[in-house]
Design an enzyme around this catalytic site. Structure first.
Site, mmCIF file in Angstrom:
data_model
loop_
_atom_site.group_PDB
_atom_site.id
_atom_site.type_symbol
_atom_site.label_atom_id
_atom_site.label_comp_id
_atom_site.label_asym_id
_atom_site.label_seq_id
_atom_site.Cartn_x
_atom_site.Cartn_y
_atom_site.Cartn_z
ATOM 1 C CE1 TYR A 81 1.363 0.109 2.820
ATOM 2 C CE2 TYR A 81 -0.858 0.308 3.677
ATOM 3 C CZ TYR A 81 0.055 0.510 2.672
ATOM 4 O OH TYR A 81 -0.341 1.111 1.507
ATOM 5 C CD1 TRP A 82 3.209 -6.676 10.165
ATOM 6 C CD2 TRP A 82 2.640 -6.759 8.005
ATOM 7 N NE1 TRP A 82 2.132 -7.534 10.047
ATOM 8 C CE2 TRP A 82 1.757 -7.606 8.741
ATOM 9 C CE3 TRP A 82 2.459 -6.650 6.610
ATOM 10 C CZ2 TRP A 82 0.731 -8.322 8.128
ATOM 11 C CZ3 TRP A 82 1.448 -7.360 6.011
ATOM 12 C CH2 TRP A 82 0.593 -8.187 6.758
ATOM 13 N NE ARG A 83 4.702 2.419 5.967
ATOM 14 C CZ ARG A 83 4.012 2.699 4.852
ATOM 15 N NH1 ARG A 83 2.693 2.588 4.847
ATOM 16 N NH2 ARG A 83 4.614 3.082 3.762
ATOM 17 N NE ARG B 67 -1.705 3.673 0.090
ATOM 18 C CZ ARG B 67 -1.934 4.053 -1.150
ATOM 19 N NH1 ARG B 67 -2.700 5.137 -1.382
ATOM 20 N NH2 ARG B 67 -1.419 3.402 -2.176
ATOM 21 C CG ASP C 279 2.352 4.572 -7.749
ATOM 22 O OD1 ASP C 279 1.871 5.554 -7.158
ATOM 23 O OD2 ASP C 279 2.397 3.434 -7.254
#
Length: 301
Positions: free
Chosen positions: A100-102, A166, A258
């Site tokens: 992730y890049w958040r 997560r 989901d």
């Protein structure tokens, strides 16, 4: 039930494609649910998405994408000086891992304005959120978000919570447990996954998972368990189980939960029992895991 509003973070997705390359798209757990639900629900039932994005070109493209999928983007908040997050999927034997890049994700601010939350929730008959929705928020924003859900429930909305864990997004195991119980405490329907509940709470059986969320105030709990038996409890309908149909080959498990949630909620919104809704959710998830990426339009062709 005339309108579903899903709440959370939609991100740029980099997913494995043929030849070792990656394809770019937009996805995120609660948006995936909105996307699948839009394809399952009648046209006269609205589906909307609430998040926050930046004011840059990628954010513009994301909002355009949401609307192009038939999902109402009118509640999306725009935040200057922020942008959207990005994640990359790695696959091994059909199981996925994420990078992730958040850090500058505007979605972290989606619950900063209580009045904006109330306005967005006002038109929704069903509001869906997840453990990721809660995890990206600060402690104060998380409390503000849950307080707004409580007000929405008091005004007649049905709140659905996919616990979707997560662990790296939480400050620690206890913070994660506290966050999940906070979310469950404002939900009518809770959709946990048994392997995650074992990891988070040490549950020995799905019955323990159901008992915890019943005690938190849920009226419907469906414990997903991958390819194994689903356990269902509903305050009006009692207990039931469902064994999902076997899947010949799992290609990519991204969005399995989901899509299950989308199938379940779409069925409930159109009058199905909890068992019937579980059957629809499991059937949809079984199709999705045989395709690559979070969104699988080919299964509706």
């Amino acid at each position: 039930m005339s309108r579903l509003l899903c709440v959370g973070e939609i991100m740029v997705e980099m997913a494995p494609a043929d030849g070792g390359l990656f394809g770019m798209g937009f996805a995120g757990d609660t948006f995936n649910t909105a996307w699948y639900a839009r394809r399952l629900l009648p046209d006269d039932v609205g589906v909307g998405y609430l998040t926050a994005v930046g004011t840059d070109a990628v954010s513009d493209s994301m909002v355009d994408f949401i609307a192009a999928q038939g999902v109402d983007a009118s509640a999306v908040q725009r935040v200057p000086d922020r942008t959207v997050g990005l994640y990359m999927i790695q696959l091994q034997d059909g199981e996925r891992s994420f990078s992730y890049w958040r850090g500058q994700s505007a979605a972290k601010t989606l619950a900063d304005d209580a009045a904006a939350l109330d306005a967005a929730f006002a038109g929704a008959s069903v509001i869906q959120f997840s453990g990721i929705t809660l995890a990206i928020l600060s402690d104060a924003a998380r409390a503000r978000f849950c307080a707004a859900l409580t007000r929405a429930r008091a005004n007649g909305a049905h709140v659905a919570f996919d616990t979707n864990l997560r662990p790296r997004l939480w400050a620690g195991p206890q913070a994660m447990r506290d966050g999940l119980l906070l979310g469950a405490g404002v939900a009518d329907t809770v959709l946990p996954s048994f392997d995650e509940e074992q990891m988070c709470f040490g549950d020995a059986t799905p019955a323990e998972t159901i008992a915890r969320y019943r005690a938190a105030g849920a009226r419907t709990v469906v414990v997903k368990n991958g390819a194994d038996r689903c356990h269902i409890w509903d305050a009006d309908e009692g207990e039931a189980t469902h064994d999902p149909a076997p899947v010949a080959r799992v290609v990519d498990s991204t969005a399995a939960g989901d899509s299950f949630g989308a199938g379940f909620l779409a069925a409930r919104m159109t009058g199905a029992s909890a068992l019937e809704a579980t059957q629809q959710g499991a059937a949809l998830a079984g199709k999705v895991v045989q395709k690559r990426g979070a969104l699988a339009p080919e299964i509706f062709e």
